[in-house]
Design a protein around this motif. Structure first.
Motif, short mmCIF file in Angstrom:
data_model
loop_
_atom_site.label_atom_id
_atom_site.label_comp_id
_atom_site.label_asym_id
_atom_site.label_seq_id
_atom_site.Cartn_x
_atom_site.Cartn_y
_atom_site.Cartn_z
N GLY A 1 -4.56 3.18 -9.06
CA GLY A 1 -5.36 4.16 -9.78
C GLY A 1 -6.55 4.65 -8.97
O GLY A 1 -6.85 5.86 -8.95
N LEU A 2 -7.21 3.74 -8.27
CA LEU A 2 -8.34 4.14 -7.41
C LEU A 2 -7.85 5.01 -6.26
O LEU A 2 -8.53 5.96 -5.85
N TRP A 3 -6.69 4.68 -5.71
CA TRP A 3 -6.15 5.52 -4.64
C TRP A 3 -5.84 6.93 -5.15
O TRP A 3 -6.06 7.91 -4.44
N CYS A 4 -5.31 7.02 -6.36
CA CYS A 4 -5.01 8.34 -6.92
C CYS A 4 -6.28 9.18 -7.09
O CYS A 4 -6.24 10.41 -6.96
N ALA A 5 -7.39 8.52 -7.40
CA ALA A 5 -8.65 9.24 -7.62
C ALA A 5 -9.56 9.18 -6.39
O ALA A 5 -10.78 9.32 -6.52
N SER A 6 -8.98 8.98 -5.22
CA SER A 6 -9.80 8.76 -4.02
C SER A 6 -10.66 9.98 -3.67
O SER A 6 -11.78 9.84 -3.18
N HIS A 7 -10.16 11.19 -3.93
CA HIS A 7 -10.96 12.38 -3.62
C HIS A 7 -12.19 12.45 -4.52
O HIS A 7 -13.29 12.78 -4.05
#
Length: 844
Positions: free
Chosen positions: A649-655
């Motif tokens: 989930g954090l990777w998906c929202a990395s931007h």
């Protein structure tokens, strides 16, 4: 591998306490070293415990204890097995007589229940005596396939000790120790070889024919005899190595004296003992030839060795050895050969009881006579290396580029690319040469004009800073998640649950397996996924007929789906991590999924239809459904699942979180710290990470930095841009996608990405309508889509090595060419249509 580890991996688990205590003897050597070298002064606590004795005397005393232990155990075990051989041979003779009597009858009469009970159980009274003398009880494990030679119930059967019936004798001075060992042997006797059957004799007689029961007994004894032979070899090697270490550390000459006087004269290590053991093994081969293969001795040997392979794998598998071992073999080692000429074919690996492998030699004729040289000196691998080095030095001195740093970088690029493409040396070794050559050839320049060449010290800092980047941390984070999911069996639980719902229709089962392989590749890498899926479908494969098209379709489908799954997430394969490192700005996981999920689903459906059309697996196929795991999720499994989901989930929202974390590589530190910090993963798991892949990726990043810093990339990009300036963006996309597909088919997917994607990115930047991220994204998808050959990607390598119980490979090269090449072309069409549209939607 250290011998202490080797003896752990190769020892029969239930005999582990009866092998030479190699590690304890090493510790004793180090204690004796202190006695020799430390002074006798100081307080009592600082003095060594062993004093006032000659170290050689102390060590010999310890060796005598170990030797007596080995001799006693071997003598009891040999007598036990040789008696079982004699009992089996009597039953084989009786079976042959009954078969002969039956053949003479004109009208075959179906056997009665009573006759069925008598034939396979002539030694029932002996078995009952052995049952009463065993303290292990029964084992509740059941085999998935009752007709295989190595099912667990067959392994559990052991006959009792009785009077010796062979010509091999044991010296009289050993009989007392044998008597003392009998009780301990009864206590430690293996569950596999215990004297019980878990099933009622009458039920077994109804279920199995006499021939099948004899076959199981032959296989069981063959495996045990080979293990006993391996026991001799391991222990003799252990004594030799520990004596060598003693002589080296204590500076003595004990090895040859003790080996000649005590070890080689001991009963297990005498030549006649080994000869007698080999005769018993040959008796099993001949019995198997008579009962099973009907006179074909070569087929009997092949079949028995396949059972021995199956036995070793069943005993020794662990999460990391199964998952990472194949990953290392596929990634870092050349397939089929190495420079030193050792064959890496798994079928030729040394098995228990085999003699030590000898380096191959080849005889050549010269005017001066015949000479025998090591095979690697006259191998094609060495010739390939010589040609590559010749090209390298030629490019260093031929004036092709105007600037010396670009000339040297061109030579470096061609040299490394050829080594990677031919795999003349392991891939990660080639990567390690990159920083060395970058510094020696001075290919790095200053970033600011006038771009002076950097000296050795500055170039060293530049090249090593390029090798360790957030991209490498992202790769480590992916390996950590895969390790945790595999070690806690979460991936297998989920995959088994899904496959258990697939039913027994061949087309549905094939689609379910392909979907599971693709999703597993997305989460735990496209190397681990086929290993996991092949393990799950093993019971299904065992119950399909030999040469079944369904078996071929399943294995091929899992391999091709794993290749497609390699594009489904940024951590699914190393080439995706390379692409993310190049793209500016890197895509989020959400953007990546928006592009690849439609591409992956459509590609999987097309490949599934192709396999159904070409293999037609539904004809006359009966499938055994996969049974789901009924155990409930443990607290540790829930914890690992939550951490994994949170990380993704954090990777998906990395931007959106760039101001807090900076890069996805920083987020990857979270699961590493959590899983290793709380002890779910251990130091051994960290050491067993596929560091060869990490070194390969780091070397590729250093090469990309060198090509960019030297100005070579700019020069080449300018030339290519001039050649495609009349092409539209879509035309450039078609050209580069097709080119990458062809190249990645013949070389590693990761290597193709390392070599070509930096060039693609710069060409995209130089277009009138710049779209570098779009071209790189399409290029990396085509790297995963290259699956036309057995060497095209890790999943294909794993699939081509998959063997049936008889040791024959399920798939041939022709299967990959006839199904893999069309699958690659179908995926190319999907990428340049559906994928291209999705990329434009997200703004690439």
């Amino acid at each position: 591998m250290k011998f202490s580890h080797s003896i752990q991996f190769n020892a029969v688990p239930d005999w582990s306490t009866h092998y030479i205590a190699y590690s304890n003897l090493k510790k004793l050597i180090y204690q004796l070293e202190k006695v020799v070298h430390l002074s006798t002064g100081g307080d009592g606590e600082s003095r060594p415990l062993i004093q006032h004795e000659d170290p050689e005397v102390v060590f010999i005393r310890a060796l005598d204890v170990e030797l007596e232990k080995v001799v006693s155990f071997y003598s009891v075990k040999e007598r036990e097995l040789f008696e079982e051989v004699q009992n089996l041979l009597r039953d084989v003779g009786a079976f042959d007589e009954e078969v002969g009597d039956t053949d003479q009858e004109r009208e075959p009469r179906p056997p009665t229940r009573g006759s069925e009970q008598q034939r396979p159980f002539r030694t029932r009274s002996e078995s009952l005596r052995s049952r009463n003398s065993t303290d292990d009880g029964t084992n509740s494990d059941n085999s998935d396939d009752e007709n295989t030679g190595l099912n667990k119930s067959a392994r559990r059967r052991r006959l009792s000790l009785g009077r010796r019936k062979t010509s091999t004798s044991i010296p009289g001075h050993m009989m007392s120790s044998i008597g003392d060992m009998t009780a301990s042997t009864e206590m430690t006797r293996s569950r596999r070889y215990s004297a019980t059957y878990d099933y009622d004799y009458a039920e077994q007689a109804a279920l199995f024919s006499s021939g099948i029961m004899l076959k199981k007994r032959i296989i069981n004894l063959y495996v045990q005899l080979c293990e006993l032979k391996s026991y001799i070899q391991l222990n003799r090697t252990g004594f030799s190595k520990v004596l060598k270490k003693f002589d080296k550390i204590i500076d003595r000459q004990l090895r040859s004296k003790y080996m000649d006087t005590f070890v080689d004269t001991a009963y297990p290590f005498r030549p006649e003992t080994m000869k007698g053991l080999e005769e018993q093994i040959n008796l099993m081969v001949r019995a198997y030839t008579d009962i099973v293969t009907k006179g074909d001795e070569d087929a009997a040997k092949r079949d028995l060795r396949s059972h021995l392979r199956e036995h070793v794998v069943w005993e020794r598998n662990t999460v990391w050895r199964e998952l990472i071992g194949l990953e290392r073999r596929a990634e870092a080692a050349s397939l089929g050969h190495t420079l030193l000429g050792r064959d890496t074919d798994p079928a030729s690996h040394r098995l228990q009881g085999d003699d030590e492998l000898v380096l191959a030699t080849k005889e050549i004729e010269t005017p001066l006579g015949r000479f025998r040289l090591p095979a690697w000196l006259v191998s094609s691998t060495l010739l390939t290396l010589i040609i590559i080095f010749a090209i390298f030095f030629a490019l260093l001195f031929l004036p092709i580029m105007k600037k010396p740093e670009q000339q040297n970088c061109l030579a470096l690029l061609v040299f490394v690319s050829l080594l990677w493409a031919t795999e003349a040396i392991p891939l990660f070794v080639t990567s390690l040469t990159i920083p060395f050559l970058c510094v020696v050839l001075r290919v790095f320049r200053e970033a600011d004009k006038p771009h002076h060449r950097l000296g050795a010290k500055a170039a060293t800092d530049a090249v090593f800073s390029a090798m360790w980047t957030p991209v490498i941390m992202l790769l480590l984070g992916g390996f950590t998640l895969a390790a945790a999911l595999s070690k806690c069996s979460i991936d297998k639980r989920i995959a088994t649950f899904v496959l258990s719902k697939a039913g027994a229709k061949p087309r549905t089962v094939l689609m379910a397996n392909m979907a599971v392989a693709a999703v597993a590749s997305m989460l735990i890498s496209n190397v681990a996924a086929p290993v996991l899926c092949f393990g799950i479908i093993e019971p299904m494969l065992r119950n399909l007929p030999a040469g079944s098209n369904m078996s071929k379709a399943l294995i091929m489908g899992i391999a091709l789906a794993s290749n497609v799954g390699g594009m489904l997430s940024p951590i699914a394969s190393p080439q995706n991590v390379v692409a993310i490192g190049l793209m500016e700005p890197p895509p989020t996981w959400g953007e990546w999924f928006f592009i690849v999920i439609p591409v992956g689903i459509i590609s999987l459906l097309l490949i599934w239809a192709l396999l159904l059309l070409t293999f037609q697996p539904g004809k006359g196929t009966t499938i055994v459904p996969i049974r789901p795991v009924k155990d409930r999720f443990t607290g540790v499994q829930w914890f690992v699942t939550l951490v994994t989901v949170a990380t993704i989930g954090l990777w998906c929202a990395s931007h959106q979180l760039e101001a807090e974390f900076g890069h996805m590589g920083v987020i990857a530190i979270i699961p590493i710290v959590v899983f290793f910090g709380v002890g779910i993963l251990t130091k051994e798991d960290f050491n067993n990470f596929p560091w060869t892949i990490i070194i390969l990726a780091a070397g590729g990043l250093a090469l990309g930095k060198a090509v960019n810093s030297s100005g070579l990339l700019h020069t080449v990009t300018k030339m290519i841009t001039e050649g495609v300036q009349d092409f539209s963006l879509y035309g450039v996309l078609l050209v580069f996608s097709s080119l990458i597909l062809v190249i990645a088919t013949f070389i590693s997917h990761t290597v193709a990405a390392l070599i070509i994607l930096p060039l693609v990115y710069n060409v995209g930047k130089g277009l009138d309508e710049p779209h570098p991220n779009l071209l790189v994204m399409a290029g990396v998808l085509m790297c995963s889509a290259a699956m036309g050959l057995p060497t095209s990607g890790f999943p294909n390598m794993t699939a081509i090595m998959k063997e049936d119980p008889a040791g024959q490979r399920y798939l041939q090269v022709k299967h990959f060419i006839s199904r893999g090449v069309p699958s690659s072309l179908l995926t190319l069409v999907v990428v340049v249509t559906v994928g291209y549209g999705a990329m434009r939607v997200v703004g690439m």
